[in-house]
Design a protein around this motif. Structure first.
Motif, PDB file in Angstrom:
ATOM      1  N   TYR A 103      24.821 -62.364  21.147  1.00 31.29           N
ATOM      2  CA  TYR A 103      24.433 -63.563  20.398  1.00 31.29           C
ATOM      3  C   TYR A 103      24.627 -64.864  21.175  1.00 31.29           C
ATOM      4  CZ  TYR A 103      24.496 -60.353  16.443  1.00 31.29           C
ATOM      5  OH  TYR A 103      24.263 -59.298  15.599  1.00 31.29           O
ATOM      6  N   ASN A 106      23.050 -68.709  20.815  1.00 31.67           N
ATOM      7  CA  ASN A 106      22.394 -68.830  19.512  1.00 31.67           C
ATOM      8  C   ASN A 106      23.332 -69.433  18.477  1.00 31.67           C
ATOM      9  OD1 ASN A 106      19.848 -67.466  20.098  1.00 31.67           O
ATOM     10  ND2 ASN A 106      21.103 -65.634  20.326  1.00 31.67           N
ATOM     11  N   ILE A 108      24.375 -68.880  14.671  1.00 32.34           N
ATOM     12  CA  ILE A 108      24.257 -67.858  13.639  1.00 32.34           C
ATOM     13  C   ILE A 108      24.866 -68.372  12.341  1.00 32.34           C
ATOM     14  CG2 ILE A 108      24.133 -65.866  15.186  1.00 32.34           C
ATOM     15  CD1 ILE A 108      27.073 -65.359  14.704  1.00 32.34           C
TER      16      ILE A 108
END
Length: 187
Positions: A103, A106, A108
């Protein structure tokens, strides 16, 4: 207005004395649901979003639910570096590195998933009632629901069915073991 205000000062129970009486009661310090740990053998189930299931495929169900319980409702930027990760204080280094590689870079949104978190936490309580180590009334106090609903969970669902009580208590932190010593008195 309480009746104690009409008593003379010497006849009124002091706050410390009342607190001592409360603490001496055997059920006075049953843990609350939010104090119970997430079992390490938790599996995706009721209340799990597709995002949580995807995350669990990468880092496992326990780590996913730990993130949700800690950061639920927040939007987090996941750095490429595990050392700067917001998860480094709650997960092991290997899991944090996996999150960074999957991830990293990014933002989230962490789901709240209160149902999933509460279901996982109460599994040990329901298992203790099934094993007759805890009464339904005490379980209701811990979970914060009615005894009737506890009976439904115990008799009408498979919740806590595969939970090993001894293994659950062995995996706890020392402070949490103290809570479970109250929760699971020896018979």
């Amino acid at each position: 207005m309480t009746q104690a205000k009409h008593l003379p000062a010497k006849a009124r129970p002091s706050g410390a004395a009342a607190l001592a009486r409360l603490r001496s009661h055997p059920r006075a310090r049953l843990p609350k649901l939010w104090e119970l740990p997430i079992p390490r053998d938790v599996q995706p189930g009721r209340g799990w979003t597709s995002q949580m299931r995807e995350m669990a495929d990468h880092i496992g169900a326990y780590a996913t639910l730990t993130i949700v319980a800690t950061f639920g409702g927040e939007q987090l930027r996941v750095p490429y570096s595990a050392e700067r990760s917001p998860f480094r204080n709650i997960l092991d280094q290997e899991t944090v590195a996996t999150i960074a590689s999957v991830y990293g870079g990014n933002r989230i949104s962490i789901p709240v998933a209160r149902t999933a978190v509460d279901t996982a936490r109460r599994a040990v309580v329901i298992a203790a009632v099934r094993a007759e180590k805890l009464t339904a009334a005490d379980a209701a106090r811990i979970i914060g629901t009615s005894r009737t609903y506890i009976s439904h969970l115990v008799n009408g669902t498979d919740e806590g069915q595969n939970t090993d009580l001894a293994a659950s208590v062995d995996r706890l932190e020392p402070q949490q073991r103290d809570l479970f010593a109250l929760l699971l008195p020896a018979k």
